[in-house]
Structure formats: structure tokens, C-alpha cells
Design a protein around this motif. Sequence first.
Motif, PDB file in Angstrom:
ATOM      1  N   GLY A  42      68.749   5.739  43.709  1.00 57.47           N
ATOM      2  CA  GLY A  42      68.130   5.184  42.524  1.00 57.47           C
ATOM      3  C   GLY A  42      67.709   3.461  42.900  1.00 57.47           C
ATOM      4  N   LYS A  43      67.987   2.726  41.545  1.00 57.48           N
ATOM      5  CA  LYS A  43      67.442   1.383  41.869  1.00 57.48           C
ATOM      6  C   LYS A  43      68.799   0.711  41.263  1.00 57.48           C
ATOM      7  N   ARG A  44      69.748   1.076  41.397  1.00 59.19           N
ATOM      8  CA  ARG A  44      71.301  -0.015  41.249  1.00 59.19           C
ATOM      9  C   ARG A  44      70.987  -1.003  40.182  1.00 59.19           C
ATOM     10  N   LEU A  45      69.855  -0.824  39.275  1.00 56.64           N
ATOM     11  CA  LEU A  45      69.954  -1.734  38.520  1.00 56.64           C
ATOM     12  C   LEU A  45      71.000  -2.759  38.008  1.00 56.64           C
ATOM     13  N   ARG A  46      71.949  -1.716  36.934  1.00 55.70           N
ATOM     14  CA  ARG A  46      73.265  -2.251  36.857  1.00 55.70           C
ATOM     15  C   ARG A  46      73.902  -3.252  37.573  1.00 55.70           C
ATOM     16  N   PRO A  47      74.199  -2.656  38.696  1.00 55.37           N
ATOM     17  CA  PRO A  47      74.755  -4.019  39.434  1.00 55.37           C
ATOM     18  C   PRO A  47      73.773  -5.197  39.753  1.00 55.37           C
ATOM     19  N   LEU A  71      80.485  -0.544  38.057  1.00 61.24           N
ATOM     20  CA  LEU A  71      79.094  -0.275  36.975  1.00 61.24           C
ATOM     21  C   LEU A  71      78.505   0.734  37.471  1.00 61.24           C
ATOM     22  N   GLU A  72      78.442   1.095  38.804  1.00 65.30           N
ATOM     23  CA  GLU A  72      77.271   1.950  39.559  1.00 65.30           C
ATOM     24  C   GLU A  72      77.916   3.214  39.375  1.00 65.30           C
ATOM     25  N   MET A  73      79.432   3.075  40.090  1.00 67.19           N
ATOM     26  CA  MET A  73      79.853   4.223  39.320  1.00 67.19           C
ATOM     27  C   MET A  73      79.892   5.245  38.447  1.00 67.19           C
ATOM     28  N   VAL A  74      80.164   4.070  37.070  1.00 63.23           N
ATOM     29  CA  VAL A  74      80.199   4.078  35.788  1.00 63.23           C
ATOM     30  C   VAL A  74      79.304   4.859  35.416  1.00 63.23           C
ATOM     31  N   HIS A  75      77.815   4.109  35.878  1.00 64.39           N
ATOM     32  CA  HIS A  75      76.539   4.821  35.561  1.00 64.39           C
ATOM     33  C   HIS A  75      76.118   5.813  36.140  1.00 64.39           C
ATOM     34  N   THR A  76      76.312   6.151  37.982  1.00 62.96           N
ATOM     35  CA  THR A  76      76.179   7.309  38.029  1.00 62.96           C
ATOM     36  C   THR A  76      77.412   8.750  37.544  1.00 62.96           C
ATOM     37  N   TYR A  77      78.950   7.935  37.688  1.00 62.36           N
ATOM     38  CA  TYR A  77      79.235   9.126  35.633  1.00 62.36           C
ATOM     39  C   TYR A  77      78.406  10.230  35.395  1.00 62.36           C
ATOM     40  N   SER A  78      77.721   8.821  34.367  1.00 62.46           N
ATOM     41  CA  SER A  78      77.210   9.409  33.186  1.00 62.46           C
ATOM     42  C   SER A  78      75.645  10.355  33.270  1.00 62.46           C
ATOM     43  N   LEU A  79      75.462   9.716  35.189  1.00 55.07           N
ATOM     44  CA  LEU A  79      74.066  10.207  35.134  1.00 55.07           C
ATOM     45  C   LEU A  79      75.032  12.524  35.189  1.00 55.07           C
ATOM     46  N   ILE A  80      76.025  12.483  35.902  1.00 52.76           N
ATOM     47  CA  ILE A  80      76.529  13.846  36.536  1.00 52.76           C
ATOM     48  C   ILE A  80      76.869  14.578  35.273  1.00 52.76           C
ATOM     49  N   ALA A  86      75.839  21.844  29.829  1.00 50.19           N
ATOM     50  CA  ALA A  86      76.382  21.972  28.968  1.00 50.19           C
ATOM     51  C   ALA A  86      75.977  20.802  28.080  1.00 50.19           C
ATOM     52  N   MET A  87      74.763  19.919  28.769  1.00 50.86           N
ATOM     53  CA  MET A  87      74.074  18.380  28.283  1.00 50.86           C
ATOM     54  C   MET A  87      72.738  18.488  29.010  1.00 50.86           C
ATOM     55  N   ASP A  88      72.113  18.360  29.706  1.00 51.44           N
ATOM     56  CA  ASP A  88      70.450  18.121  29.362  1.00 51.44           C
ATOM     57  C   ASP A  88      70.467  19.496  30.620  1.00 51.44           C
ATOM     58  N   LEU A  92      67.249  18.490  38.806  1.00 48.51           N
ATOM     59  CA  LEU A  92      66.931  17.511  40.235  1.00 48.51           C
ATOM     60  C   LEU A  92      67.621  16.567  39.999  1.00 48.51           C
ATOM     61  N   ARG A  93      67.704  15.369  40.386  1.00 44.52           N
ATOM     62  CA  ARG A  93      68.291  14.367  39.744  1.00 44.52           C
ATOM     63  C   ARG A  93      67.871  12.964  41.193  1.00 44.52           C
ATOM     64  N   ARG A  94      67.383  11.992  40.701  1.00 44.17           N
ATOM     65  CA  ARG A  94      67.182  10.816  41.880  1.00 44.17           C
ATOM     66  C   ARG A  94      66.543  11.770  42.937  1.00 44.17           C
ATOM     67  N   GLY A  95      65.432  13.256  42.760  1.00 48.75           N
ATOM     68  CA  GLY A  95      65.235  13.250  44.096  1.00 48.75           C
ATOM     69  C   GLY A  95      65.702  14.654  44.848  1.00 48.75           C
ATOM     70  N   GLY A 146      79.929   2.540  22.756  1.00 47.12           N
ATOM     71  CA  GLY A 146      79.318   2.217  23.156  1.00 47.12           C
ATOM     72  C   GLY A 146      78.240   3.214  23.712  1.00 47.12           C
ATOM     73  N   MET A 147      78.218   4.171  25.157  1.00 48.88           N
ATOM     74  CA  MET A 147      77.580   4.657  25.384  1.00 48.88           C
ATOM     75  C   MET A 147      77.443   5.957  25.001  1.00 48.88           C
ATOM     76  N   VAL A 148      78.803   6.722  25.088  1.00 48.78           N
ATOM     77  CA  VAL A 148      79.558   7.671  24.813  1.00 48.78           C
ATOM     78  C   VAL A 148      78.735   8.048  23.556  1.00 48.78           C
ATOM     79  N   PHE A 211      63.641  -0.783  27.881  1.00 49.79           N
ATOM     80  CA  PHE A 211      64.347   0.381  29.731  1.00 49.79           C
ATOM     81  C   PHE A 211      64.119   1.548  28.774  1.00 49.79           C
ATOM     82  N   GLN A 212      64.083   2.124  27.797  1.00 50.82           N
ATOM     83  CA  GLN A 212      64.949   3.832  27.107  1.00 50.82           C
ATOM     84  C   GLN A 212      63.348   3.519  26.888  1.00 50.82           C
ATOM     85  N   ILE A 213      63.359   3.001  25.614  1.00 51.98           N
ATOM     86  CA  ILE A 213      61.049   3.493  25.597  1.00 51.98           C
ATOM     87  C   ILE A 213      60.610   3.586  26.383  1.00 51.98           C
TER      88      ILE A 213
HETATM   89  C1  GRG Z   1      77.614  11.812  29.659  1.00 55.58           C
HETATM   90  C2  GRG Z   1      78.536  10.227  28.121  1.00 55.58           C
HETATM   91  C3  GRG Z   1      77.588  10.178  28.920  1.00 55.58           C
HETATM   92  C4  GRG Z   1      76.242   9.808  28.340  1.00 55.58           C
HETATM   93  C5  GRG Z   1      75.066   9.678  29.082  1.00 55.58           C
HETATM   94  C6  GRG Z   1      73.280   7.972  30.812  1.00 55.58           C
HETATM   95  C7  GRG Z   1      72.906   9.104  29.786  1.00 55.58           C
HETATM   96  C8  GRG Z   1      74.224   8.998  28.839  1.00 55.58           C
HETATM   97  C9  GRG Z   1      72.131   9.801  30.235  1.00 55.58           C
HETATM   98  C10 GRG Z   1      71.256  10.195  30.909  1.00 55.58           C
HETATM   99  C11 GRG Z   1      69.866   9.997  30.561  1.00 55.58           C
HETATM  100  C12 GRG Z   1      69.429   8.538  30.203  1.00 55.58           C
HETATM  101  C13 GRG Z   1      67.494   9.098  30.039  1.00 55.58           C
HETATM  102  C14 GRG Z   1      69.653   8.051  30.052  1.00 55.58           C
HETATM  103  C15 GRG Z   1      69.542   6.721  29.612  1.00 55.58           C
HETATM  104  C16 GRG Z   1      69.426   5.562  30.377  1.00 55.58           C
HETATM  105  C17 GRG Z   1      68.300   5.950  31.759  1.00 55.58           C
HETATM  106  C18 GRG Z   1      67.220   5.770  31.760  1.00 55.58           C
HETATM  107  C19 GRG Z   1      69.337   6.254  32.877  1.00 55.58           C
HETATM  108  C20 GRG Z   1      68.182   6.098  34.051  1.00 55.58           C
HETATM  109  O1  GRG Z   1      68.523   5.353  34.864  1.00 55.58           O
HETATM  110  P1  GRG Z   1      68.177   4.847  35.652  1.00 55.58           P
HETATM  111  O2  GRG Z   1      66.933   4.811  35.908  1.00 55.58           O
HETATM  112  O3  GRG Z   1      68.328   5.750  37.061  1.00 55.58           O
HETATM  113  O4  GRG Z   1      68.036   3.380  36.264  1.00 55.58           O
HETATM  114  P2  GRG Z   1      68.450   4.833  39.036  1.00 55.58           P
HETATM  115  O5  GRG Z   1      68.257   6.841  39.602  1.00 55.58           O
HETATM  116  O6  GRG Z   1      67.176   4.817  39.176  1.00 55.58           O
HETATM  117  O7  GRG Z   1      70.286   4.932  38.314  1.00 55.58           O
END
Ligand code: GRG
Length: 288
Positions: A42-47, A71-80, A86-88, A92-95, A146-148, A211-213
Motif C-alpha cells: 500500500g502507499k502508506r499515505l496516511r502515515p 493510522l495505518e492500523m485503522v486504515h488497514t482495519y477498514s480495508l479488511i 457482507a460489505m464489498d 483482491l486487495r493490494r494485489g 466519521g469514517m464509519v 482522492f475519493q473522486i
Molecule cells: C469498514 C468502517 C469501514 C470503513 C471502510 C476504507 C473504506 C471505508 C472502504 C474501502 C473502499 C474505499 C474506496 C475507501 C475509500 C478510501 C480509499 C480510497 C481507500 C484506499 O486507500 P489507499 O488508496 O489504499 O490509500 P492503499 O492500499 O494504498 O493503502
Amino acid sequence: MSYQERYEYFRRAAEEALRGAVPADVPEPLRSAMNYSLMAGGKRLRPVLLLAAYNLLCEDITPALPFAAALEMVHTYSLIHDDLPAMDNDDLRRGKPTCHKVYGEGMAVLAGDGLLSLAFETMASSGHPKAFAALKELALRCGTRGMVAGQCADLNAEEQGGNEELLHYIHLHKTADLLTAPIVMGLTLAGADEELLSAGRDYGRNMGVAFQIIDDILDVVGSEAVLGKHIGKDAEENKCTWVSVYGLEKARQDAEKYTRAAEDSLSALGEKANFLKTLARQALVRVQ
Ligand code: GRG
């Protein structure tokens, strides 16, 4: 240092802080599942954002490292959790195969839960005099307002259909909140005044929306091989995205508009802000 060298310097420091961050006495296979996703790249953008914001005022970034790791732990939890069926429902994630594909759904839920609580344990154990303020910022940005909350709106929109108001809410909370937190946390830890914090909030919000756009655009025109995840899923799942609401052309124009606003919000800092301004520009032209 060039922009690239500086990014690498911050990224490596964060990577190092993450290595061994999951305590040895966490039971297996939970520990392996947490490390599998945390160390998957991953890009480690947040750290990087946190360390760059901290570095605006303080030379030695060492005291900020536990917060960068958190921050990266929270980001990784959200991706998992986001990848779970039940969600997306992504495999495949980060290859790499997603956490639940390797360790099962139950263990993936626990790995996410474990990373979220470990993030707060890591910040609380840092001994930094501003730890409580930084910790509160992250709690607010990643939590139920926030994110949730953003993820909740994102899921609801799949059922109820999207609209402009919902779209802006999703982008602000699902994504921009966790990109604003690093800036505010870094500045807070470094002792910034309210004026600088306010500029940091503006930067994070605008850069985060852009970033999200771009993420929405890449889901339509990106490369799976480069992104390391499947594309075309937003349309399949009837997601409320900048592209679905405004179309590709306006999405591109708005990404540029928000990026310029992010750059402008740091103009009072002069040359010191060059790294963060370039980062926002790079995020605009990113392909992964
Ligand atoms: C499950 C509470 C909960 C939240 C999930 C992060 C997220 C919210 C969903 C993942 C899908 C998504 C499009 C999220 C938007 C944020 C985003 C673009 C995440 C990907 O972040 P990058 O590009 O990923 O920084 P890497 O892999 O580089 O860390």
C-alpha cells in the motif's frame, strides 16, 4: 531532498514502525491475519501525511511514529472489513487475496477489530504529551460520525439510490476524514496554533474529497493490474460515486478543483508547504 526522496523517507519510517507492531503474545492465527494485511504494502499515505505535517514544525519525526503506525492500523482495519462478503465482497486487495480469503471471515472480522484497538493502545502507550488530543482526533474521524458514518451512508445508498447530498457526505466521511486526521494529528503533536490547524483541516478535507473522486474515476478507467484490486465494482453494485452522479468529465474537473483548493489552503506557509502541495497534485494524477 526531492519530493520522491522525501515520500520514501517518511514511508520507510512508517514501514519500520509497523514491523513488529503486533505484539508477540497475540494468539495465532489472529496475529498472522493482522500482520498479513498490515504488511501487504500500500502507499502508506496516511502515515506519510502525518509525518509530513509533524515535520512542518519539528525536525525529529521519531515521537510521531506511534501515531503514524496507528493510522495505518485503522486504515488497514477498514480495508479488511470493507472487503468482507457482507460489505464489498472483494477477493483482491493490494494485489493479494483479501484477509478473509486467506484466514476466513471470522478471523478477518477479528483481525480488523484487533488492529483498531491496537491503534489506540499504541497511541496511548506513546507517552507523548499531546497523545490524548491526537487520539481523540482519530477516534472522531474514524468513528460513528466519521469514517464509519461514511461507510454507513455508502451502504445505504446502494439500497436507496444516490443523490448529490449523499455523495458529498460519503466522500467527506468515508474518505476525507481519514485523510484529514493525519494532518490534524501531526500538527497537534507538533504544537501547532489554531490558525495552522484550520489550514490543515482545509487541506485534508479538499485533498480527501479529490482522492475519493479519483478513486471513483479509477474504478471506471483504471488498470486492475496496477491498482491491485478489481475495477468496475461501483457500477455493478449501484454505488453512489462522483462518476455515477456527475459523469466522468465533471468528475475530472472537480478533482482538479478540490486539489487546487487543497494547495491554496496552505499558501500562507510558503515553500514549507511544497511537499504537501505536491502530494495533493500527485494524488490527482495517481494510477493506483
Ligand atoms: C469498514 C468502517 C469501514 C470503513 C471502510 C476504507 C473504506 C471505508 C472502504 C474501502 C473502499 C474505499 C474506496 C475507501 C475509500 C478510501 C480509499 C480510497 C481507500 C484506499 O486507500 P489507499 O488508496 O489504499 O490509500 P492503499 O492500499 O494504498 O493503502
